[in-house]
Design an enzyme around this catalytic site. Structure first.
Site, PDB file in Angstrom:
ATOM      1  N   HIS A 264       1.040  -0.708  -0.237  1.00 55.72           N
ATOM      2  CA  HIS A 264       0.020  -0.387  -0.041  1.00 55.72           C
ATOM      3  C   HIS A 264       0.978   1.488   0.271  1.00 55.72           C
ATOM      4  O   HIS A 264       0.578   2.282  -1.187  1.00 55.72           O
ATOM      5  CB  HIS A 264      -0.541   0.013   1.391  1.00 55.72           C
ATOM      6  CG  HIS A 264      -1.937   1.801   1.413  1.00 55.72           C
ATOM      7  ND1 HIS A 264      -3.318   0.962   1.089  1.00 55.72           N
ATOM      8  CD2 HIS A 264      -1.705   2.830   1.250  1.00 55.72           C
ATOM      9  CE1 HIS A 264      -3.919   2.042   1.224  1.00 55.72           C
ATOM     10  NE2 HIS A 264      -3.185   2.924   1.911  1.00 55.72           N
ATOM     11  N   GLU A 265       2.171   1.255   1.077  1.00 55.15           N
ATOM     12  CA  GLU A 265       2.992   2.471   1.433  1.00 55.15           C
ATOM     13  C   GLU A 265       3.836   2.648  -0.290  1.00 55.15           C
ATOM     14  O   GLU A 265       3.855   4.044  -0.262  1.00 55.15           O
ATOM     15  CB  GLU A 265       3.325   2.248   2.077  1.00 55.15           C
ATOM     16  CG  GLU A 265       2.942   2.289   3.773  1.00 55.15           C
ATOM     17  CD  GLU A 265       1.459   3.548   3.796  1.00 55.15           C
ATOM     18  OE1 GLU A 265       1.976   5.083   3.132  1.00 55.15           O
ATOM     19  OE2 GLU A 265       0.561   3.509   3.946  1.00 55.15           O
ATOM     20  N   HIS A 268       1.550   4.286  -3.173  1.00 52.60           N
ATOM     21  CA  HIS A 268       1.703   6.022  -2.727  1.00 52.60           C
ATOM     22  C   HIS A 268       3.370   6.330  -3.142  1.00 52.60           C
ATOM     23  O   HIS A 268       3.539   7.533  -3.608  1.00 52.60           O
ATOM     24  CB  HIS A 268       1.286   5.997  -1.344  1.00 52.60           C
ATOM     25  CG  HIS A 268       0.198   6.353  -0.612  1.00 52.60           C
ATOM     26  ND1 HIS A 268      -0.858   6.590  -1.208  1.00 52.60           N
ATOM     27  CD2 HIS A 268      -0.449   5.439   0.795  1.00 52.60           C
ATOM     28  CE1 HIS A 268      -1.854   6.914  -0.210  1.00 52.60           C
ATOM     29  NE2 HIS A 268      -1.922   5.749   0.576  1.00 52.60           N
ATOM     30  N   GLU A 294      -4.839   7.995  -2.917  1.00 56.53           N
ATOM     31  CA  GLU A 294      -5.524   5.825  -2.672  1.00 56.53           C
ATOM     32  C   GLU A 294      -5.547   5.499  -3.589  1.00 56.53           C
ATOM     33  O   GLU A 294      -5.885   4.104  -3.535  1.00 56.53           O
ATOM     34  CB  GLU A 294      -6.884   6.579  -1.806  1.00 56.53           C
ATOM     35  CG  GLU A 294      -6.524   5.728  -0.879  1.00 56.53           C
ATOM     36  CD  GLU A 294      -5.647   5.231   0.168  1.00 56.53           C
ATOM     37  OE1 GLU A 294      -4.712   6.168   0.836  1.00 56.53           O
ATOM     38  OE2 GLU A 294      -5.434   4.566   1.502  1.00 56.53           O
TER      39      GLU A 294
HETATM   40 ZN    ZN Z   1      -3.072   5.136   1.937  1.00 54.36          ZN
END
Ligand code: ZN
Length: 501
Positions: A264-265, A268, A294
Site C-alpha cells: 500500500h505505502e 503511494h 489512495e
Molecule cells: Zn493510503
C-alpha cells in the site's frame, strides 16, 4: 515566453513549497526517529514553520505576482494550471484569519491528547468537550472557506479532494450501500467461512521486512530514491520525487498486515516518485488529491496484491523469505486474501466491507454539518449505523466512535477519499487492462513494469495539471463511476464464497 510576473510567482512559490517539505521531514523524523521527550520542542518548531508558510502565502508580493500573471498567461496552458492551483491554496489560507487558524491548531493538539486518553480509558466523555470545540471551530472555518456561495462541508472536502462535493458523493455512497450490503448479507447467509490459517503462523519481523522490501522493489518502488522505516502507523512521506519515505509495521502471527501495508505505502510512494520533476516546487508538481493518491496505493495492494495471478509469482518468494509459510499453497492462501467479513475496526477491515465503514463516517459527518446530529450523540449514532450496515455493535467506544484519529485533528471530509480511491483504482485498472492486454499473464510472470509505466503515463506525470475528475476521465475515457469497482466486488464474492448478490 513566460511573463516576468509569472516567473516571479513561481520563484516565490518555491519558497512556500520548501517550507512544506521541511515540515514533512520533521513529521517523518518525529514518527520514526525522534525520542518522545522531543515532542514539545518539535510542536513549537512546526508552529513556527506553519506561521512562516502562512506569511509567505499571504504576502502582498505573491498576491500581486499572481494577479498580474493571471492577466498574461494563455487559458488552458500549463501556466494557467499553475496559477489556478496557486490561487486555490492562497484563497484557502486568506479566508481563515490567523487567530482562528491558531485556535484550531491548539484545539487539535489538546484534542489529539484527550482522544488518546479517552480511547485508552474507553470513555467518550473525556474527549467530548475537545471534540465539541474542534467541531465548532471547523464549522466556522468551513463557513469562511465556503464564502457566501459555497457549502461548508464541501469546503472541507475540497481541502482533501479538490472539486469534490457532498452532492456528488451522496449518490455514490447510496449506490455502494445498495450494492455492497446485499453482498455482505449473502456471504453471511451462505455460511461459508474462509479458512485463514494459510496466512498465519510465526514470522520474524526481520524476515517480513526482507519479504516486503523484495516485493516493493519488484513492483517498482525505487529504493535508491526512497527508504523504509519502522513506525507505529504505516504512512508515506513524499518529500520530492527523489526522496520518498515509507513506513511499515508487522504482526508476528499474520504476514498479511506487513505485506499489504508495505505494498500500500509503496503504491503511494511510486506515485510520489513518478511526479513530474520539471514541476518540482511548483503548485502543480504535487499529487492532485487524496482520492487519486489512495487509488495508487490500493491498486497495488488490492487489485495486484490480492489477485491469484500475482500470487503465482509471489508464492515462491514468500516461501523463500518466510520458512513458517513453506507449506502454504495458492488455493489455501488466495481466499484468505479476499474475505468479506464484517468487523468493527476500519483499519483492519477487509476490502469486501471497507467502504461500509467509510459510509458510516460520511453519513455522520453530513448529519453533524447539517445540524441533524450533535457531538454528544455521536456514540449512539455510531453504534446504530454499524448495527444497520455491518450487523455489529462494539462493546466499547474504543472500538466504536473513538477508533479513528481523524476527528481529533479536525479531519472532517477526509474519510470519503478512501472510498474514492477504491472507485478510481478499479476504473484505472480496467482501462490499463484494455491497453496492456492480458494483465494477468504479466503479473503471473512478475512483470510489473508495464502496469507502472501505464500509471506513470496516465496519472503520475500529470501532477495537479488536471483536476482529479478530469484526470480520471482522460485516463479511462469516462467520468468516475462505481461500476467497475462493484463488478470486481461481486466477482470476488462469487469466486471466494460462491454467492451472487
Ligand atoms: Zn493510503
Amino acid at each position: 515566453m513566460a511573463s516576468s510576473a509569472y516567473v516571479r510567482f513561481l520563484e516565490l512559490w518555491a519558497e512556500v513549497a520548501d517550507l512544506g517539505q521541511t515540515s514533512s521531514i520533521l513529521s517523518w523524523d518525529q514518527e520514526t526517529q525522534m525520542p518522545a521527550p522531543g515532542n514539545p520542542a518539535r510542536a513549537k518548531l512546526q508552529a513556527t514553520l506553519a506561521g512562516l508558510r502562512h506569511e509567505k502565502l499571504t504576502a502582498t508580493e505573491l498576491g500581486d505576482a499572481l494577479e498580474r500573471a493571471e492577466g498574461e498567461v494563455p487559458p488552458g496552458s500549463i501556466e494557467a494550471a499553475q496559477l489556478r492551483e496557486g490561487r486555490r491554496e492562497i484563497e484557502r489560507v486568506r479566508r481563515v484569519p490567523r487567530a482562528l487558524a491558531k485556535e484550531l491548531a491548539e484545539a487539535q493538539t489538546t484534542g489529539h491528547e484527550s482522544w488518546r486518553r479517552a480511547r485508552e480509558a474507553a470513555d467518550f466523555a473525556l474527549f467530548r468537550p475537545d471534540l465539541e470545540r474542534i467541531f465548532d471551530l471547523k464549522r466556522e472555518e468551513a463557513r469562511l472557506l465556503a464564502g457566501d456561495q459555497g457549502r461548508p462541508y464541501d469546503a472541507l472536502l475540497d481541502g482533501f479532494e479538490p472539486g469534490m462535493t457532498e452532492a456528488q458523493l451522496v449518490p455514490l455512497f447510496a449506490t455502494l450501500r445498495e450494492r455492497l450490503s446485499p453482498i455482505v448479507r449473502a456471504v453471511r447467509e451462505s455460511g461459508v467461512v474462509v479458512d485463514e490459517s494459510a496466512a498465519k503462523g510465526r514470522f520474524p519481523r526481520e524476515a517480513q521486512l526482507a519479504f516486503g522490501r523484495r516485493v516493493a522493489a519488484a513492483i517498482g518502488f525505487d529504493f535508491t530514491a526512497g527508504r523504509i522505516d519502522l513506525a507505529p502507523h504505516p504512512f508515506c512521506s513524499g518529500l520530492n520525487p527523489n526522496d520518498v519515505r515509507i513506513t511499515w509495521r508487522a504482526l508476528e502471527h499474520d504476514f498479511r498486515s506487513a505485506l499489504f501495508g508495505i505494498m500500500h505505502e509503496a503504491g503511494h510512494g511510486m506515485y510520489e516518485q513518478g511526479l513530474p520533476r520539471q514541476w518540482e516546487r511548483t503548485p502543480i508538481g504535487s499529487a492532485v488529491s487524496l482520492g487519486v493518491h489512495e487509488s495508487q496505493s490500493r491498486l497495488w495492494e488490492n487489485l495486484v496484491g490480492r489477485s491469484r495471478s500475482f500470487w503465482e509469482w509471489c508464492l515462491p518468494v514468500l516461501h523463500e523469505h518466510l520458512p513458517g509459510a513453506s507449506g502454504v499453497t495458492l488455493d489455501a492462501l488466495w481466499p484468505a486474501l479476499n474475505t468479506v467479513k464484517p468487523s468493527l475496526i476500519r483499519v483492519e477491515a477487509d476490502p469486501g466491507t471497507y467502504d461500509l465503514h467509510v459510509a458510516v463516517r460520511f453519513e455522520l459527518e453530513r448529519a453533524l454539518f447539517a445540524g441533524d446530529l450533535v457531538v454528544g450523540d455521536l456514540p449512539e449514532a455510531w453504534d446504530a449505523r454499524y448495527e444497520e450496515l455491518l450487523g455489529l455493535s462494539a462493546s466499547s467506544v474504543a472500538d466504536g466512535v473513538l477508533q479513528d484519529i481523524h476527528w481529533s485533528f479536525g479531519g472532517f471530509g477526509y474519510f470519503p477519499t478512501y472510498t474514492l480511491g477504491n472507485l478510481i483504482d478499479a476504473q484505472l485498472f480496467v482501462a490499463a487492462t484494455a491497453v496492456l492486454g492480458d494483465l494477468d499473464a504479466l503479473l503471473r510472470r512478475g512483470e510489473f513494469a508495464p502496469l507502472l509505466a501505464w500509471l506513470r503515463e496516465n496519472v503520475h506525470r500529470h501532477g495537479s495539471r488536471w483536476s482529479a475528475g478530469e484526470l480520471v476521465e482522460r485516463a479511462t475515457g469516462k467520468p468516475l463511476a462505481p461500476d467497475d469497482y462493484l463488478a470486481e466486488r461481486a466477482r470476488l464474492a462469487e469466486e471466494v464464497y460462491g454467492v451472487r448478490a
